[in-house]
Design a protein around this motif. Structure first.
Motif, PDB file in Angstrom:
ATOM      1  N   UNK A 190       0.814  -1.216   0.000  1.00 61.03           N
ATOM      2  CA  UNK A 190       0.000   0.000   0.000  1.00 61.03           C
ATOM      3  C   UNK A 190       0.848   1.267   0.000  1.00 61.03           C
ATOM      4  N   UNK A 191       1.884   1.312   0.830  1.00 63.73           N
ATOM      5  CA  UNK A 191       2.666   2.546   0.941  1.00 63.73           C
ATOM      6  C   UNK A 191       3.256   3.025  -0.383  1.00 63.73           C
ATOM      7  N   UNK A 192       3.732   2.145  -1.277  1.00 65.55           N
ATOM      8  CA  UNK A 192       4.241   2.657  -2.563  1.00 65.55           C
ATOM      9  C   UNK A 192       3.173   3.366  -3.398  1.00 65.55           C
ATOM     10  N   UNK A 193       1.918   3.018  -3.215  1.00 67.54           N
ATOM     11  CA  UNK A 193       0.836   3.668  -3.954  1.00 67.54           C
ATOM     12  C   UNK A 193       0.615   5.100  -3.491  1.00 67.54           C
ATOM     13  N   UNK A 194       1.023   5.391  -2.257  1.00 65.21           N
ATOM     14  CA  UNK A 194       0.801   6.711  -1.664  1.00 65.21           C
ATOM     15  C   UNK A 194       2.130   7.437  -1.403  1.00 65.21           C
ATOM     16  N   UNK A 195       3.137   7.128  -2.193  1.00 63.05           N
ATOM     17  CA  UNK A 195       4.482   7.661  -1.965  1.00 63.05           C
ATOM     18  C   UNK A 195       4.493   9.187  -1.885  1.00 63.05           C
ATOM     19  N   UNK A 196       3.735   9.843  -2.747  1.00 65.04           N
ATOM     20  CA  UNK A 196       3.738  11.306  -2.788  1.00 65.04           C
ATOM     21  C   UNK A 196       2.630  11.931  -1.952  1.00 65.04           C
ATOM     22  N   UNK A 197       1.806  11.117  -1.333  1.00 62.95           N
ATOM     23  CA  UNK A 197       0.705  11.636  -0.534  1.00 62.95           C
ATOM     24  C   UNK A 197       1.145  11.896   0.900  1.00 62.95           C
ATOM     25  N   UNK A 198       0.322  12.606   1.608  1.00 65.76           N
ATOM     26  CA  UNK A 198       0.622  12.929   3.006  1.00 65.76           C
ATOM     27  C   UNK A 198       0.484  11.692   3.880  1.00 65.76           C
ATOM     28  N   UNK A 199       1.090  11.776   5.058  1.00 64.84           N
ATOM     29  CA  UNK A 199       0.978  10.717   6.055  1.00 64.84           C
ATOM     30  C   UNK A 199      -0.496  10.493   6.414  1.00 64.84           C
ATOM     31  N   UNK A 200      -1.258  11.577   6.496  1.00 65.97           N
ATOM     32  CA  UNK A 200      -2.673  11.477   6.837  1.00 65.97           C
ATOM     33  C   UNK A 200      -3.444  10.695   5.771  1.00 65.97           C
ATOM     34  N   UNK A 201      -3.138  10.946   4.497  1.00 65.56           N
ATOM     35  CA  UNK A 201      -3.825  10.231   3.409  1.00 65.56           C
ATOM     36  C   UNK A 201      -3.516   8.737   3.459  1.00 65.56           C
ATOM     37  N   UNK A 202      -2.252   8.405   3.730  1.00 67.00           N
ATOM     38  CA  UNK A 202      -1.878   6.990   3.849  1.00 67.00           C
ATOM     39  C   UNK A 202      -2.605   6.332   5.011  1.00 67.00           C
ATOM     40  N   UNK A 203      -2.595   7.002   6.139  1.00 68.75           N
ATOM     41  CA  UNK A 203      -3.271   6.452   7.316  1.00 68.75           C
ATOM     42  C   UNK A 203      -4.762   6.285   7.083  1.00 68.75           C
ATOM     43  N   UNK A 204      -5.370   7.232   6.379  1.00 70.41           N
ATOM     44  CA  UNK A 204      -6.800   7.131   6.081  1.00 70.41           C
ATOM     45  C   UNK A 204      -7.079   5.907   5.210  1.00 70.41           C
ATOM     46  N   UNK A 205      -6.225   5.644   4.231  1.00 69.97           N
ATOM     47  CA  UNK A 205      -6.425   4.479   3.382  1.00 69.97           C
ATOM     48  C   UNK A 205      -6.276   3.191   4.195  1.00 69.97           C
ATOM     49  N   UNK A 206      -5.222   3.130   5.032  1.00 74.82           N
ATOM     50  CA  UNK A 206      -5.030   1.951   5.879  1.00 74.82           C
ATOM     51  C   UNK A 206      -6.222   1.727   6.790  1.00 74.82           C
ATOM     52  N   UNK A 207      -6.738   2.807   7.347  1.00 77.42           N
ATOM     53  CA  UNK A 207      -7.891   2.685   8.243  1.00 77.42           C
ATOM     54  C   UNK A 207      -9.100   2.125   7.493  1.00 77.42           C
ATOM     55  N   UNK A 208      -9.332   2.617   6.279  1.00 77.23           N
ATOM     56  CA  UNK A 208     -10.440   2.112   5.467  1.00 77.23           C
ATOM     57  C   UNK A 208     -10.244   0.635   5.128  1.00 77.23           C
ATOM     58  N   UNK A 209      -9.034   0.274   4.707  1.00 77.21           N
ATOM     59  CA  UNK A 209      -8.732  -1.118   4.381  1.00 77.21           C
ATOM     60  C   UNK A 209      -8.918  -2.010   5.600  1.00 77.21           C
ATOM     61  N   UNK A 210      -8.359  -1.603   6.725  1.00 76.68           N
ATOM     62  CA  UNK A 210      -8.460  -2.416   7.934  1.00 76.68           C
ATOM     63  C   UNK A 210      -9.904  -2.548   8.403  1.00 76.68           C
ATOM     64  N   UNK A 211     -10.708  -1.486   8.256  1.00 76.61           N
ATOM     65  CA  UNK A 211     -12.123  -1.596   8.634  1.00 76.61           C
ATOM     66  C   UNK A 211     -12.821  -2.639   7.770  1.00 76.61           C
ATOM     67  N   UNK A 212     -12.530  -2.621   6.472  1.00 73.79           N
ATOM     68  CA  UNK A 212     -13.120  -3.611   5.584  1.00 73.79           C
ATOM     69  C   UNK A 212     -12.686  -5.026   5.980  1.00 73.79           C
TER      70      UNK A 212
END
Length: 168
Positions: free
Chosen positions: A81-103
Motif C-alpha cells: 500500500x505505501x508505494x501507492x501513496x508515496x507522494x501523498x501525506x501521512x494522513x492520506x496513507x493512514x486514512x487508506x489503511x484505516x479504510x482497508x483495515x475496517x473492511x
C-alpha cells in the motif's frame, strides 16, 4: 532501530470472511500474500512463516493469531500500500489503511510512539496482573494477548494511575 508495538482488536466472524478471502486470493499492488510469504521465507531463511497456518488461524479464530503472524500481515500491507501513496501525506496513507483495515475487520487501536512508552505501559501491566489476575492470558515471545474485558479493565487502571501521577 525501534520495534513497532501496536494494539489491535478483531471482528472474528467478518475477518474470517473478508481478511481470509483477500489474503488467499487478492493481488495487491505487486503481489499476493502467498507470494509475499514465500519471498519472506526465502529472504529470512525461516520455515516457521507459513501462509497456510496464517490463513487457517484467520478462518478459525483470528483472535488466536500470534504476534509474529500479525506482523507478517501488517508488513505485507505496508509493502503493497505505501508505494501507492508515496507522494501523498501521512494522513492520506493512514486514512487508506484505516479504510482497508475496517473492511478487513482489523481495528488498530494504538501504536506506542517509542520504546519508553511501551516499557512504561508494560510495567503497569505487570503491576496490574500482580494484584488482578487476568483470565485467558496468552503470552508469546513477541507479544501478549488478553480478552477484551480484561484489557478494558487494565486500561481503566492505567488511566487512573496516570491521573493520580498528574494530580501529585
Amino acid at each position: 532501530m525501534g520495534k513497532d508495538t501496536s494494539i489491535y482488536m478483531f471482528d472474528n466472524e467478518k475477518a474470517a470472511v473478508n481478511l481470509y478471502e483477500d489474503l488467499r486470493h487478492r493481488m495487491y499492488h505487486t503481489q499476493t500474500f502467498r507470494g509475499y510469504i514465500n519471498d519472506r521465507r526465502k529472504a529470512l531463511n525461516n520455515d516457521k512463516i507459513s501462509f497456510d497456518r496464517i490463513l487457517e488461524t484467520i478462518k478459525n479464530d483470528i483472535n488466536s493469531i500470534t504476534p509474529d503472524d500479525m506482523l507478517e500481515i501488517t508488513l505485507f500491507f505496508r509493502s503493497q500500500i505505501e508505494p501507492l501513496f508515496y507522494h501523498d501525506s501521512w494522513e492520506a496513507r493512514n486514512e487508506y489503511f484505516e479504510t482497508l483495515y475496517q473492511y478487513l475487520r482489523i481495528f488498530w487501536l494504538y501504536e506506542f510512539p517509542n520504546a519508553a512508552a511501551y516499557y512504561g505501559y508494560m510495567h503497569q501491566y505487570e503491576n496490574y496482573t500482580e494484584f488482578f489476575p487476568i483470565s485467558m492470558l496468552k503470552n508469546y515471545q513477541s507479544g501478549i494477548r488478553i480478552c477484551s474485558e480484561d484489557f478494558l479493565l487494565f486500561n481503566d487502571y492505567v488511566i487512573w494511575v496516570t491521573k493520580e501521577i498528574l494530580d501529585r
